[in-house]
Write a protein that holds these residues in place. Structure first.
Motif, PDB file in Angstrom:
ATOM      1  N   LEU A  81       0.835  -1.201   0.000  1.00  0.00           N
ATOM      2  CA  LEU A  81       0.000   0.000   0.000  1.00  0.00           C
ATOM      3  C   LEU A  81       0.871   1.254   0.000  1.00  0.00           C
ATOM      4  N   THR A  82       1.952   1.216   0.730  1.00  0.00           N
ATOM      5  CA  THR A  82       2.876   2.348   0.746  1.00  0.00           C
ATOM      6  C   THR A  82       3.467   2.583  -0.643  1.00  0.00           C
ATOM      7  N   TYR A  83       3.835   1.511  -1.325  1.00  0.00           N
ATOM      8  CA  TYR A  83       4.369   1.630  -2.692  1.00  0.00           C
ATOM      9  C   TYR A  83       3.322   2.238  -3.625  1.00  0.00           C
ATOM     10  N   ALA A  84       2.094   1.724  -3.546  1.00  0.00           N
ATOM     11  CA  ALA A  84       1.038   2.211  -4.431  1.00  0.00           C
ATOM     12  C   ALA A  84       0.731   3.680  -4.183  1.00  0.00           C
ATOM     13  N   SER A  85       0.610   4.051  -2.910  1.00  0.00           N
ATOM     14  CA  SER A  85       0.195   5.413  -2.586  1.00  0.00           C
ATOM     15  C   SER A  85       1.309   6.434  -2.779  1.00  0.00           C
ATOM     16  N   SER A  86       2.559   5.981  -2.781  1.00  0.00           N
ATOM     17  CA  SER A  86       3.675   6.906  -3.003  1.00  0.00           C
ATOM     18  C   SER A  86       4.202   6.843  -4.437  1.00  0.00           C
ATOM     19  N   LEU A  87       3.480   6.109  -5.305  1.00  0.00           N
ATOM     20  CA  LEU A  87       3.862   5.953  -6.717  1.00  0.00           C
ATOM     21  C   LEU A  87       5.266   5.370  -6.851  1.00  0.00           C
ATOM     22  N   GLY A  88       5.569   4.417  -5.982  1.00  0.00           N
ATOM     23  CA  GLY A  88       6.830   3.700  -6.085  1.00  0.00           C
ATOM     24  C   GLY A  88       8.003   4.341  -5.377  1.00  0.00           C
ATOM     25  N   GLU A  89       7.798   5.454  -4.690  1.00  0.00           N
ATOM     26  CA  GLU A  89       8.902   6.127  -3.990  1.00  0.00           C
ATOM     27  C   GLU A  89       9.303   5.377  -2.728  1.00  0.00           C
TER      28      GLU A  89
END
Length: 323
Positions: free
Chosen positions: A32-40
């Motif tokens: 979810l962190t990857y998705a919501s930060s656009l991979g950052e």
């Protein structure tokens, strides 16, 4: 693109540019962190599509590669519910996003004032990408929850398939078969009734879609800056397209709400078919300026057999026999 999809009463944003919703990192889910930060941040999800049959959701994203980011194709199909909290009459509906823009949207929620014309519109079936019967909606009460849901699904190397059922309308059985081919979608609406009705398939175009061409059985939209086009074809030719742009003085359709008490006008594509037992077979394709579909060289439909042959850019092909 980092914005939360406007499903039910979900609040999105008037700012349509990509944002990094880092607040979702508090859930301590690396995907979810990857998705919501656009991979950052976080770790790239392993799955590109997921079905939640009990709560009634199918969600797909064709790529998690950071380089593609917000240009990837995202879609959601929903039918059924386990809680009526913030629930709209949106069963057998879907949303579509690609190339950095919303394409077909869930138009929002407006406010919580039952009896307000716009609030009542946004929670009704009229404001979702589904089929309505005789221009009416239905009440998604807890008692009615067994009348809608996901019936079956399949995920293979060529496409994803999910079907939903909707028995909310009196005397009408409505099944929707949804095929995700990437930048092409097949929607097969199978409707049965003992009496004659007017069935209307609705597609609500985002603010970034402009109508380029229209006929009774085909509409072409330009998307965003005109680098891409969205083609909607009605393959059985048994109805008639009606294009409605929101007009606060006279129109029943064609509105979107991105925030509390925000209202804007959009185009609603309404395909009307009269009859008792009716099929509506719709092909939606996302194309570049030359009419090319990513990963697909051609799509051929056999009307008599109700069968598609999909020719891939790689030279391979596969068939889809409609259920």
């Amino acid at each position: 693109n980092g914005l939360v999809a406007e499903i039910g009463d979900t609040n999105s944003s008037l700012n349509t540019t990509s944002i990094s919703n880092t607040s979702l990192s508090v859930f301590d889910n690396e995907y979810l962190t990857y998705a919501s930060s656009l991979g950052e941040k976080g770790n790239k999800p392993e799955e590109r599509s997921k079905v939640y049959p009990e709560s009634g959701y199918y969600i797909s994203r064709n790529s998690w590669d950071k380089e593609i980011g917000e240009l990837s194709t995202w879609m959601m199909f929903k039918s059924g519910y386990v809680s009526k909290t913030h629930k709209h009459a949106d069963d057998n509906s879907f949303m579509l996003y690609s190339k950095g823009y919303d394409i077909f949207v869930d138009p929002g929620w407006y406010n919580y004032m039952t009896g307000n014309f716009y609030r009542d519109y946004f929670v009704s079936s009229n404001a979702h990408n589904t089929v309505i019967v005789d221009g009416k909606t239905y009440s998604p009460t807890a008692e009615n929850s067994s009348k809608v849901g996901i019936y079956e699904y399949e995920q293979n190397e060529n496409y994803d398939y999910v079907s939903g059922y909707n028995e909310m309308y009196n005397d009408v059985s409505f099944d929707r078969h949804f095929y995700n081919l990437g930048d092409a979608i097949i929607v097969y609406d199978n409707i049965e009734s003992a009496s004659e009705h007017i069935y209307s398939q609705l597609l609500h175009a985002s603010e970034k879609m402009q109508v380029e061409k229209r006929s009774d059985n085909e509409v072409i939209f330009s998307l965003g800056e005109g680098q891409y086009f969205v083609r909607v074809q009605q393959l059985l030719g048994n109805g008639e397209n009606e294009l409605i742009h929101g007009d606060k003085n006279k129109e029943k359709f064609g509105y979107i709400s991105r925030e509390m008490n925000h209202l804007d006008t959009i185009d609603t594509l309404k395909y009307n078919v009269s009859g008792r037992n009716v099929d509506i077979i719709t092909l939606i394709t996302i194309e570049d300026k030359n009419g090319n579909i990513e990963g697909i060289s051609d799509i051929v439909f056999d009307k008599e057999l109700k069968e598609f042959t999909i020719y891939k850019s790689s030279g391979d092909s596969f068939d889809i026999k409609l259920h």
